[in-house]
Design a protein around this motif. Structure first.
Motif, PDB file in Angstrom:
ATOM      1  N   LEU A  28     -83.492   0.480  18.128  1.00 10.42           N
ATOM      2  CA  LEU A  28     -82.720  -0.597  17.507  1.00 10.42           C
ATOM      3  C   LEU A  28     -81.228  -0.515  17.838  1.00 10.42           C
ATOM      4  O   LEU A  28     -80.503  -1.493  17.677  1.00 10.42           O
ATOM      5  CB  LEU A  28     -82.924  -0.592  15.988  1.00 10.42           C
ATOM      6  CG  LEU A  28     -84.332  -0.959  15.524  1.00 10.42           C
ATOM      7  CD1 LEU A  28     -84.479  -0.725  14.024  1.00 10.42           C
ATOM      8  CD2 LEU A  28     -84.670  -2.406  15.871  1.00 10.42           C
ATOM      9  N   MET A  29     -80.766   0.654  18.299  1.00 11.82           N
ATOM     10  CA  MET A  29     -79.360   0.839  18.651  1.00 11.82           C
ATOM     11  C   MET A  29     -79.147   0.887  20.166  1.00 11.82           C
ATOM     12  O   MET A  29     -78.043   1.160  20.625  1.00 11.82           O
ATOM     13  CB  MET A  29     -78.829   2.134  18.032  1.00 11.82           C
ATOM     14  CG  MET A  29     -78.678   2.065  16.540  1.00 11.82           C
ATOM     15  SD  MET A  29     -77.857   3.554  15.945  1.00 11.82           S
ATOM     16  CE  MET A  29     -78.988   4.082  14.697  1.00 11.82           C
ATOM     17  N   GLY A  30     -80.207   0.609  20.925  1.00 13.49           N
ATOM     18  CA  GLY A  30     -80.088   0.605  22.384  1.00 13.49           C
ATOM     19  C   GLY A  30     -79.094  -0.445  22.851  1.00 13.49           C
ATOM     20  O   GLY A  30     -79.030  -1.547  22.310  1.00 13.49           O
ATOM     21  N   GLU A  31     -78.328  -0.106  23.849  1.00 14.25           N
ATOM     22  CA  GLU A  31     -77.259  -0.975  24.344  1.00 14.25           C
ATOM     23  C   GLU A  31     -77.768  -2.367  24.732  1.00 14.25           C
ATOM     24  O   GLU A  31     -77.179  -3.385  24.357  1.00 14.25           O
ATOM     25  CB  GLU A  31     -76.597  -0.292  25.543  1.00 14.25           C
ATOM     26  CG  GLU A  31     -75.317  -0.950  25.990  1.00 14.25           C
ATOM     27  CD  GLU A  31     -74.649  -0.181  27.114  1.00 14.25           C
ATOM     28  OE1 GLU A  31     -74.197  -0.848  28.065  1.00 14.25           O
ATOM     29  OE2 GLU A  31     -74.590   1.054  27.056  1.00 14.25           O
ATOM     30  N   ASN A  32     -78.873  -2.429  25.481  1.00 16.83           N
ATOM     31  CA  ASN A  32     -79.420  -3.721  25.903  1.00 16.83           C
ATOM     32  C   ASN A  32     -79.917  -4.531  24.715  1.00 16.83           C
ATOM     33  O   ASN A  32     -79.727  -5.749  24.658  1.00 16.83           O
ATOM     34  CB  ASN A  32     -80.549  -3.532  26.915  1.00 16.83           C
ATOM     35  CG  ASN A  32     -80.046  -3.062  28.261  1.00 16.83           C
ATOM     36  OD1 ASN A  32     -78.876  -3.239  28.590  1.00 16.83           O
ATOM     37  ND2 ASN A  32     -80.917  -2.435  29.036  1.00 16.83           N
ATOM     38  N   PHE A  33     -80.546  -3.849  23.751  1.00 22.15           N
ATOM     39  CA  PHE A  33     -81.059  -4.569  22.587  1.00 22.15           C
ATOM     40  C   PHE A  33     -79.907  -5.094  21.737  1.00 22.15           C
ATOM     41  O   PHE A  33     -79.954  -6.231  21.256  1.00 22.15           O
ATOM     42  CB  PHE A  33     -82.002  -3.682  21.760  1.00 22.15           C
ATOM     43  CG  PHE A  33     -82.710  -4.449  20.682  1.00 22.15           C
ATOM     44  CD1 PHE A  33     -83.660  -5.398  20.998  1.00 22.15           C
ATOM     45  CD2 PHE A  33     -82.406  -4.237  19.348  1.00 22.15           C
ATOM     46  CE1 PHE A  33     -84.304  -6.138  20.006  1.00 22.15           C
ATOM     47  CE2 PHE A  33     -83.042  -4.961  18.347  1.00 22.15           C
ATOM     48  CZ  PHE A  33     -83.993  -5.917  18.675  1.00 22.15           C
ATOM     49  N   LEU A  34     -78.866  -4.282  21.562  1.00 16.92           N
ATOM     50  CA  LEU A  34     -77.692  -4.745  20.803  1.00 16.92           C
ATOM     51  C   LEU A  34     -77.086  -5.982  21.464  1.00 16.92           C
ATOM     52  O   LEU A  34     -76.684  -6.920  20.764  1.00 16.92           O
ATOM     53  CB  LEU A  34     -76.645  -3.636  20.705  1.00 16.92           C
ATOM     54  CG  LEU A  34     -76.986  -2.449  19.808  1.00 16.92           C
ATOM     55  CD1 LEU A  34     -75.906  -1.378  19.911  1.00 16.92           C
ATOM     56  CD2 LEU A  34     -77.178  -2.874  18.361  1.00 16.92           C
ATOM     57  N   ALA A  35     -77.055  -6.004  22.784  1.00 18.10           N
ATOM     58  CA  ALA A  35     -76.523  -7.169  23.505  1.00 18.10           C
ATOM     59  C   ALA A  35     -77.389  -8.408  23.254  1.00 18.10           C
ATOM     60  O   ALA A  35     -76.865  -9.513  23.070  1.00 18.10           O
ATOM     61  CB  ALA A  35     -76.435  -6.866  24.998  1.00 18.10           C
ATOM     62  N   GLN A  36     -78.708  -8.224  23.227  1.00 20.62           N
ATOM     63  CA  GLN A  36     -79.612  -9.357  22.954  1.00 20.62           C
ATOM     64  C   GLN A  36     -79.404  -9.896  21.541  1.00 20.62           C
ATOM     65  O   GLN A  36     -79.362 -11.113  21.330  1.00 20.62           O
ATOM     66  CB  GLN A  36     -81.064  -8.923  23.115  1.00 20.62           C
ATOM     67  CG  GLN A  36     -81.495  -8.673  24.532  1.00 20.62           C
ATOM     68  CD  GLN A  36     -82.928  -8.163  24.606  1.00 20.62           C
ATOM     69  OE1 GLN A  36     -83.660  -8.167  23.631  1.00 20.62           O
ATOM     70  NE2 GLN A  36     -83.325  -7.702  25.783  1.00 20.62           N
ATOM     71  N   VAL A  37     -79.287  -8.998  20.578  1.00 21.15           N
ATOM     72  CA  VAL A  37     -79.089  -9.421  19.183  1.00 21.15           C
ATOM     73  C   VAL A  37     -77.740 -10.126  19.054  1.00 21.15           C
ATOM     74  O   VAL A  37     -77.638 -11.172  18.400  1.00 21.15           O
ATOM     75  CB  VAL A  37     -79.199  -8.227  18.210  1.00 21.15           C
ATOM     76  CG1 VAL A  37     -78.850  -8.652  16.779  1.00 21.15           C
ATOM     77  CG2 VAL A  37     -80.600  -7.624  18.252  1.00 21.15           C
ATOM     78  N   LYS A  44     -69.634 -11.430  19.180  1.00 20.22           N
ATOM     79  CA  LYS A  44     -69.077 -10.612  20.267  1.00 20.22           C
ATOM     80  C   LYS A  44     -69.895  -9.338  20.406  1.00 20.22           C
ATOM     81  O   LYS A  44     -70.231  -8.912  21.494  1.00 20.22           O
ATOM     82  CB  LYS A  44     -67.621 -10.282  19.974  1.00 20.22           C
ATOM     83  CG  LYS A  44     -66.933  -9.537  21.099  1.00 20.22           C
ATOM     84  CD  LYS A  44     -65.490  -9.239  20.758  1.00 20.22           C
ATOM     85  CE  LYS A  44     -64.641 -10.446  21.129  1.00 20.22           C
ATOM     86  NZ  LYS A  44     -63.205 -10.193  20.972  1.00 20.22           N
ATOM     87  N   ARG A  45     -70.214  -8.727  19.264  1.00 22.36           N
ATOM     88  CA  ARG A  45     -71.064  -7.548  19.254  1.00 22.36           C
ATOM     89  C   ARG A  45     -71.696  -7.414  17.874  1.00 22.36           C
ATOM     90  O   ARG A  45     -71.257  -8.057  16.916  1.00 22.36           O
ATOM     91  CB  ARG A  45     -70.290  -6.279  19.628  1.00 22.36           C
ATOM     92  CG  ARG A  45     -69.280  -5.816  18.619  1.00 22.36           C
ATOM     93  CD  ARG A  45     -68.564  -4.542  19.078  1.00 22.36           C
ATOM     94  NE  ARG A  45     -67.659  -4.059  18.050  1.00 22.36           N
ATOM     95  CZ  ARG A  45     -67.983  -3.215  17.074  1.00 22.36           C
ATOM     96  NH1 ARG A  45     -69.202  -2.740  17.000  1.00 22.36           N
ATOM     97  NH2 ARG A  45     -67.101  -2.839  16.172  1.00 22.36           N
ATOM     98  N   VAL A  46     -72.727  -6.583  17.792  1.00 27.95           N
ATOM     99  CA  VAL A  46     -73.381  -6.300  16.514  1.00 27.95           C
ATOM    100  C   VAL A  46     -73.545  -4.791  16.380  1.00 27.95           C
ATOM    101  O   VAL A  46     -73.512  -4.056  17.368  1.00 27.95           O
ATOM    102  CB  VAL A  46     -74.765  -6.992  16.382  1.00 27.95           C
ATOM    103  CG1 VAL A  46     -74.629  -8.497  16.367  1.00 27.95           C
ATOM    104  CG2 VAL A  46     -75.714  -6.527  17.470  1.00 27.95           C
TER     105      VAL A  46
END
Length: 108
Positions: A28-37, A44-46
């Motif tokens: 859930l904290m993976g860089e790619n997943f954070l970008a998708q969310v 801008k970011r989550v």
């Protein structure tokens, strides 16, 4: 005739094994997943708040389908609630509960 069962109280409590919890949080904290969310939230970011809950049946006391203590996040523009992807649940070997939601904080 279809009978509906009215649920007045639903136990939404759950405990995850520490290894399963750590694996799920890493996903859930993976860089790619954070970008998708962030993209889905138009932010801008989550940031993952490390808050999870099990969806509950819609009742008069839980009209949003979540435990009442999490409704504040649903009503806030600063947070987004997502369904944890089923493949994340599988990879983390979490089978009970079968569904979870995760809360992310949005940054504009």
């Amino acid at each position: 005739m279809v009978r509906l069962k009215i649920i007045n109280k639903f136990d939404s409590s759950f405990v995850l094994a520490p290894e399963a919890r750590d694996h799920l949080f890493a996903l859930l904290m993976g860089e790619n997943f954070l970008a998708q969310v962030a993209e889905a939230a138009q932010a801008k970011r989550v940031e993952f708040t490390e808050l999870l809950f099990q969806p509950v049946p819609y009742t008069t006391s839980t009209p949003k389908g979540m435990p009442a203590e999490y409704e504040q996040y649903h009503e806030s523009d600063d947070y987004i609630i997502i369904n944890v992807p089923p493949n994340f649940m599988f990879k983390a070997k979490i089978f009970n509960p079968s569904r979870l939601c995760a809360i992310y904080r949005k940054f504009q």
